[in-house]
Design a protein around this motif. Structure first.
Motif, short mmCIF file in Angstrom:
data_model
loop_
_atom_site.label_atom_id
_atom_site.label_comp_id
_atom_site.label_asym_id
_atom_site.label_seq_id
_atom_site.Cartn_x
_atom_site.Cartn_y
_atom_site.Cartn_z
N CYS A 4 -2.98 10.30 -4.17
CA CYS A 4 -1.93 9.84 -3.23
C CYS A 4 -1.51 10.96 -2.27
N CYS A 37 6.02 5.22 0.00
CA CYS A 37 4.60 4.85 -0.08
C CYS A 37 4.14 4.44 1.32
N SER A 60 1.42 2.82 2.08
CA SER A 60 0.52 1.65 2.04
C SER A 60 -0.88 2.00 2.55
N CYS A 61 -1.37 3.16 2.16
CA CYS A 61 -2.68 3.62 2.67
C CYS A 61 -3.83 3.11 1.81
N PHE A 62 -3.53 2.58 0.65
CA PHE A 62 -4.52 1.99 -0.28
C PHE A 62 -5.47 3.02 -0.91
N ASP A 102 -4.50 -2.67 -7.85
CA ASP A 102 -4.10 -2.32 -6.48
C ASP A 102 -2.59 -2.01 -6.49
N ALA A 150 -0.90 -0.36 -4.33
CA ALA A 150 -0.27 -0.55 -3.02
C ALA A 150 0.27 -1.98 -2.90
N GLU A 180 4.17 -3.17 -2.53
CA GLU A 180 4.57 -4.07 -1.45
C GLU A 180 5.30 -5.29 -2.02
#
Ligand code: SF4
Ligand code: SF4
Length: 137
Positions: free
Chosen positions: A39, A73, A75-77, A88, A90, A94
């Motif tokens: 991350c 976060c 949200s870059c996956f 997942d 991310a 979300e």
């Protein structure tokens, strides 16, 4: 002892909602920590990404909601791409953000406000569409 036994009833509904919205299997995480190692945003986080999912496994939605991590976060996956269990994270983050935002009634976007918002030429149309998805259900 089954996992359902250790989830406090207090947050049982929220956990089910997070699973429903994210369509992710929280229980598949084996706490290997690869998501946290990869991350790029941990500098702004108070709980590491793998700890977020651990709190969700334990039913401690309150800890996740209170954390800075949820909102920092990007949200870059990257975490999702590194996960050996195909979790997942991310999407899970979300889902929690959506649930928090929807609980704040004042944050709802009303259709009648759209012309006023769109009068600001700096507002990207995607932002309005995204806000509808997040705030209008
Ligand atoms: S990489 Fe996947 S399995 Fe490992 S701690 Fe993160 S979410 Fe869990
Ligand atoms: S999606 Fe969020 S938690 Fe995952 S690697 Fe990117 S910043 Fe970190």
């Amino acid at each position: 002892m089954g996992r359902s036994k250790i989830i406090p009833d207090r947050y049982g509904k929220e956990i089910e909602r997070i699973k429903e919205v994210s369509a992710e299997m929280i229980g598949d995480c084996m706490q290997c920590g690869k998501c946290s190692a990869a991350c790029p945003a941990t500098g702004g986080m108070d709980i590491l990404p793998n700890q977020i999912i651990r709190y969700l496994q334990l039913g401690r939605v309150d800890k996740v909601i209170e954390s800075k991590t949820l909102w920092n976060c990007a949200s870059c996956f990257t975490c999702a791409s590194r996960c050996p269990r195909n979790v997942d994270l991310a999407r899970l983050m979300e889902a929690v953000r959506l649930i928090v935002v929807r609980k704040r009634e004042a944050s709802k976007l009303k259709a009648e406000r759209v012309p006023e918002i769109m009068a600001d030429k700096r507002m990207p149309q995607q932002a309005v569409v995204s806000a509808f998805r997040k705030y209008s259900k």
